[in-house]
Design an enzyme around this catalytic site. Structure first.
Site, PDB file in Angstrom:
ATOM      1  N   GLU A 103     -34.236 -78.730 -34.071  1.00 13.12           N
ATOM      2  CA  GLU A 103     -33.022 -78.423 -33.314  1.00 13.12           C
ATOM      3  C   GLU A 103     -32.883 -76.922 -33.093  1.00 13.12           C
ATOM      4  O   GLU A 103     -33.276 -76.114 -33.930  1.00 13.12           O
ATOM      5  CB  GLU A 103     -31.796 -78.927 -34.089  1.00 13.12           C
ATOM      6  CG  GLU A 103     -31.747 -80.449 -34.159  1.00 13.12           C
ATOM      7  CD  GLU A 103     -30.580 -80.982 -34.986  1.00 13.12           C
ATOM      8  OE1 GLU A 103     -29.998 -81.984 -34.556  1.00 13.12           O
ATOM      9  OE2 GLU A 103     -30.263 -80.411 -36.039  1.00 13.12           O
ATOM     10  N   CYS A 116     -30.018 -69.715 -31.316  1.00 15.89           N
ATOM     11  CA  CYS A 116     -30.387 -69.858 -32.729  1.00 15.89           C
ATOM     12  C   CYS A 116     -31.649 -70.716 -32.820  1.00 15.89           C
ATOM     13  O   CYS A 116     -31.644 -71.875 -32.414  1.00 15.89           O
ATOM     14  CB  CYS A 116     -29.193 -70.497 -33.446  1.00 15.89           C
ATOM     15  SG  CYS A 116     -29.472 -70.843 -35.170  1.00 15.89           S
ATOM     16  N   CYS A 123     -36.720 -77.692 -44.566  1.00 11.35           N
ATOM     17  CA  CYS A 123     -36.785 -76.417 -45.294  1.00 11.35           C
ATOM     18  C   CYS A 123     -37.108 -76.701 -46.758  1.00 11.35           C
ATOM     19  O   CYS A 123     -36.555 -77.638 -47.340  1.00 11.35           O
ATOM     20  CB  CYS A 123     -35.447 -75.686 -45.185  1.00 11.35           C
ATOM     21  SG  CYS A 123     -35.458 -74.066 -45.976  1.00 11.35           S
ATOM     22  N   CYS A 127     -31.284 -75.137 -50.717  1.00 10.26           N
ATOM     23  CA  CYS A 127     -29.972 -74.529 -50.965  1.00 10.26           C
ATOM     24  C   CYS A 127     -28.934 -75.647 -50.977  1.00 10.26           C
ATOM     25  O   CYS A 127     -28.948 -76.524 -50.123  1.00 10.26           O
ATOM     26  CB  CYS A 127     -29.635 -73.511 -49.870  1.00 10.26           C
ATOM     27  SG  CYS A 127     -30.782 -72.121 -49.833  1.00 10.26           S
ATOM     28  N   CYS A 130     -26.587 -76.496 -47.836  1.00 18.24           N
ATOM     29  CA  CYS A 130     -27.193 -76.533 -46.504  1.00 18.24           C
ATOM     30  C   CYS A 130     -27.798 -77.906 -46.193  1.00 18.24           C
ATOM     31  O   CYS A 130     -28.590 -78.434 -46.976  1.00 18.24           O
ATOM     32  CB  CYS A 130     -28.267 -75.447 -46.404  1.00 18.24           C
ATOM     33  SG  CYS A 130     -29.097 -75.426 -44.809  1.00 18.24           S
ATOM     34  N   GLY A 171     -34.968 -74.018 -41.497  1.00 20.13           N
ATOM     35  CA  GLY A 171     -36.119 -73.392 -42.149  1.00 20.13           C
ATOM     36  C   GLY A 171     -35.902 -71.967 -42.612  1.00 20.13           C
ATOM     37  O   GLY A 171     -34.881 -71.343 -42.313  1.00 20.13           O
ATOM     38  N   GLU A 172     -36.869 -71.461 -43.363  1.00 13.75           N
ATOM     39  CA  GLU A 172     -36.831 -70.096 -43.880  1.00 13.75           C
ATOM     40  C   GLU A 172     -37.937 -69.295 -43.179  1.00 13.75           C
ATOM     41  O   GLU A 172     -39.123 -69.471 -43.468  1.00 13.75           O
ATOM     42  CB  GLU A 172     -37.029 -70.111 -45.411  1.00 13.75           C
ATOM     43  CG  GLU A 172     -37.290 -68.765 -46.057  1.00 13.75           C
ATOM     44  CD  GLU A 172     -36.252 -67.676 -45.719  1.00 13.75           C
ATOM     45  OE1 GLU A 172     -35.043 -67.929 -45.790  1.00 13.75           O
ATOM     46  OE2 GLU A 172     -36.687 -66.551 -45.381  1.00 13.75           O
ATOM     47  N   SER A 203     -32.935 -64.202 -40.269  1.00 15.09           N
ATOM     48  CA  SER A 203     -32.075 -64.499 -41.415  1.00 15.09           C
ATOM     49  C   SER A 203     -32.932 -65.022 -42.566  1.00 15.09           C
ATOM     50  O   SER A 203     -33.795 -65.869 -42.370  1.00 15.09           O
ATOM     51  CB  SER A 203     -31.050 -65.555 -40.998  1.00 15.09           C
ATOM     52  OG  SER A 203     -30.171 -65.828 -42.060  1.00 15.09           O
ATOM     53  N   SER A 226     -28.869 -63.749 -46.532  1.00 14.90           N
ATOM     54  CA  SER A 226     -27.912 -64.762 -46.984  1.00 14.90           C
ATOM     55  C   SER A 226     -27.564 -64.495 -48.437  1.00 14.90           C
ATOM     56  O   SER A 226     -28.262 -64.932 -49.340  1.00 14.90           O
ATOM     57  CB  SER A 226     -28.512 -66.160 -46.815  1.00 14.90           C
ATOM     58  OG  SER A 226     -28.624 -66.453 -45.446  1.00 14.90           O
ATOM     59  N   LEU A 227     -26.488 -63.756 -48.640  1.00 12.61           N
ATOM     60  CA  LEU A 227     -26.131 -63.302 -49.992  1.00 12.61           C
ATOM     61  C   LEU A 227     -25.404 -64.409 -50.777  1.00 12.61           C
ATOM     62  O   LEU A 227     -25.889 -64.856 -51.812  1.00 12.61           O
ATOM     63  CB  LEU A 227     -25.264 -62.042 -49.861  1.00 12.61           C
ATOM     64  CG  LEU A 227     -24.763 -61.374 -51.131  1.00 12.61           C
ATOM     65  CD1 LEU A 227     -25.901 -60.959 -52.043  1.00 12.61           C
ATOM     66  CD2 LEU A 227     -23.899 -60.150 -50.803  1.00 12.61           C
ATOM     67  N   HIS A 228     -24.275 -64.788 -50.306  1.00 11.43           N
ATOM     68  CA  HIS A 228     -23.474 -65.924 -50.822  1.00 11.43           C
ATOM     69  C   HIS A 228     -22.946 -65.801 -52.255  1.00 11.43           C
ATOM     70  O   HIS A 228     -21.948 -66.435 -52.585  1.00 11.43           O
ATOM     71  CB  HIS A 228     -24.206 -67.264 -50.664  1.00 11.43           C
ATOM     72  CG  HIS A 228     -24.723 -67.505 -49.277  1.00 11.43           C
ATOM     73  ND1 HIS A 228     -24.043 -67.106 -48.154  1.00 11.43           N
ATOM     74  CD2 HIS A 228     -25.865 -68.069 -48.821  1.00 11.43           C
ATOM     75  CE1 HIS A 228     -24.737 -67.432 -47.075  1.00 11.43           C
ATOM     76  NE2 HIS A 228     -25.849 -68.005 -47.449  1.00 11.43           N
ATOM     77  N   ASN A 302     -19.301 -75.032 -43.869  1.00 11.47           N
ATOM     78  CA  ASN A 302     -19.250 -76.224 -43.012  1.00 11.47           C
ATOM     79  C   ASN A 302     -19.620 -77.467 -43.803  1.00 11.47           C
ATOM     80  O   ASN A 302     -20.576 -77.460 -44.568  1.00 11.47           O
ATOM     81  CB  ASN A 302     -20.210 -76.060 -41.837  1.00 11.47           C
ATOM     82  CG  ASN A 302     -19.752 -74.970 -40.904  1.00 11.47           C
ATOM     83  OD1 ASN A 302     -18.587 -74.910 -40.539  1.00 11.47           O
ATOM     84  ND2 ASN A 302     -20.657 -74.068 -40.547  1.00 11.47           N
ATOM     85  N   CYS A 352     -23.565 -73.669 -38.519  1.00 15.13           N
ATOM     86  CA  CYS A 352     -24.472 -73.150 -39.544  1.00 15.13           C
ATOM     87  C   CYS A 352     -24.661 -74.154 -40.660  1.00 15.13           C
ATOM     88  O   CYS A 352     -23.686 -74.672 -41.212  1.00 15.13           O
ATOM     89  CB  CYS A 352     -23.867 -71.932 -40.220  1.00 15.13           C
ATOM     90  SG  CYS A 352     -23.805 -70.535 -39.188  1.00 15.13           S
TER      91      CYS A 352
END
Ligand code: SAH
Length: 358
Positions: A103, A116, A123, A127, A130, A171-172, A203, A226-228, A302, A352
């Site tokens: 996607e 995007c 992935c 996480c 996600c 994905g990363e 990202s 991506s700190l979070h 989300n 996201c």
């Protein structure tokens, strides 16, 4: 030249995804003139050709030879396109030549429509917040498949509409480093495209050695980190990759990146109730932000409900809106640049962290 599985279809090389230099080398390896590489580059990546037949500056015999000996020009086909009536965000579902679904999302904003892109099918990072992580890992995308998301989508819009690209889909990117880098080189070598490298953000969940390697390429794309959470124990629970590359190592890599490329780092921060929105989270975040040129992108969490999550994932709840606003306000009072990414496309599961396909 090393070719990976996903760049060979039916034992034929797929040239889409080759950089300018690789194309020149390819033509010299089949005893053709090197400048044919430039011609092919322009046809594939600038004029966005669909077939060899259209490439009329290339002699007919060579076009026939290429169509017989190499794979197709298009590495993806469009399956469906869904537009959110709320925000105008559009989700594109593509199929790869080997039958996987991926996607991509177009987010329209005044004067700056953003695309995007996905870099993997699924992935491997797992996480906990996600949806893509929950679906698991299927394969790396080739540079051709990464580029073709841009190609097929930009053909649906007026030329020059898509100005920003974020590598923030499935994905990363820094785990699929080689193909991600090739796709960036293709954008970089593409003199005609309206995409400038400084308008591309990659990202990452934090693959420290690859952040350094990317800095050393000199490509100067932007990094979104991506700190979070600013605490290793919490971050490791949310993002298992943090065990392998802890915060300290990533922050060192990011400082190096900012200094070497003269770019400002974006920190992404998904707000999760009781997990990373406490007072101590705020103070630690301010400390990190004051240590380098950066901005924070606050993202409301989300929902993953469409994935029926279990375990820790099922416990995660979004921070209520008023508390997000207070957190953002307090950061701004510290003179930190903050943007809040108002959720776009959650009604079509295109926001996201909601991208997943069985
Ligand atoms: N692997 C890369 C890029 C993909 S994710 C990375 O980790 O950065 C793109 C962004 O969406 C990341 O900042 C990610 O943390 C965020 N994200 C993932 N799941 C989310 C969710 N459920 N709600 C809001 N943002 C999410």
């Amino acid at each position: 030249m090393k070719s990976e599985d996903n760049t060979v279809i039916d034992k034929k090389l797929v040239l889409k995804g080759y950089t300018l230099n690789e194309l020149k080398e390819y033509f010299s390896s089949i005893d053709e003139k090197r400048f044919r590489g430039e011609q092919l580059f322009n046809w594939m990546y600038r004029h966005l050709a669909d077939t060899y037949d259209e490439m009329d500056s290339v002699p007919k015999v060579l076009r026939v030879k290429l169509s017989e000996t190499t794979g197709p020009i298009n590495t993806l086909s469009l399956v469906t396109k869904t537009t959110s009536p709320q925000s105008g965000t559009t989700k594109f579902l593509f199929e790869t030549l080997d039958g996987y679904k991926i996607e991509s999302v177009v987010i329209p904003e005044e004067n700056r429509t953003t695309l995007c892109l996905s870099t993997q099918v699924g992935c491997p990072l797992d996480c906990k917040f996600c949806a893509t992580g929950l679906m698991g890992y299927k394969k790396n995308l080739s540079a051709g498949e990464i580029f073709d998301q841009y190609k097929l989508i930009s053909k649906e819009y007026e030329k020059g509409t898509i100005k920003n690209i974020v590598y923030m889909g499935m994905g990363e990117p820094l785990i699929n480093f080689e193909q991600t880098l090739k796709s960036l080189r293709i954008f970089a070598e593409n003199v005609d495209t309206s995409i400038r490298l400084k308008r591309i953000s990659v990202s990452t969940a934090g693959i420290a050695p690859k952040i350094i390697e990317l800095a050393d390429t000199g490509l100067r794309v932007k990094i979104a980190f991506s700190l979070h959470s600013c605490f290793d124990d919490i971050r490791s629970r949310l993002m298992p990759i943090n065990e392998k590359y802890p915060l300290k190592e990533n922050l060192r890599a990011i400082h190096y990146y900012a200094k070497k490329t003269h770019t400002r780092i974006s920190f992404e921060y998904v707000m999760i109730d009781g997990i990373n929105d406490r007072e101590e989270d705020f103070f630690e975040l301010v400390k990190i932000c004051k240590s380098l040129p950066c901005k924070i992108n606050v993202i409301p969490f989300n929902s993953l409900e469409h994935m029926n999550p279990t375990g820790f994932s099922a416990e995660l709840k979004p921070t209520p809106k008023e508390r997000i606003e207070a957190f953002v306000e307090a950061l701004r009072e510290q003179n930190i640049i903050v943007t809040v990414r108002f959720t776009q496309g959650d009604d079509i599961a295109a926001a996201c962290g909601q991208l997943a396909y069985p």
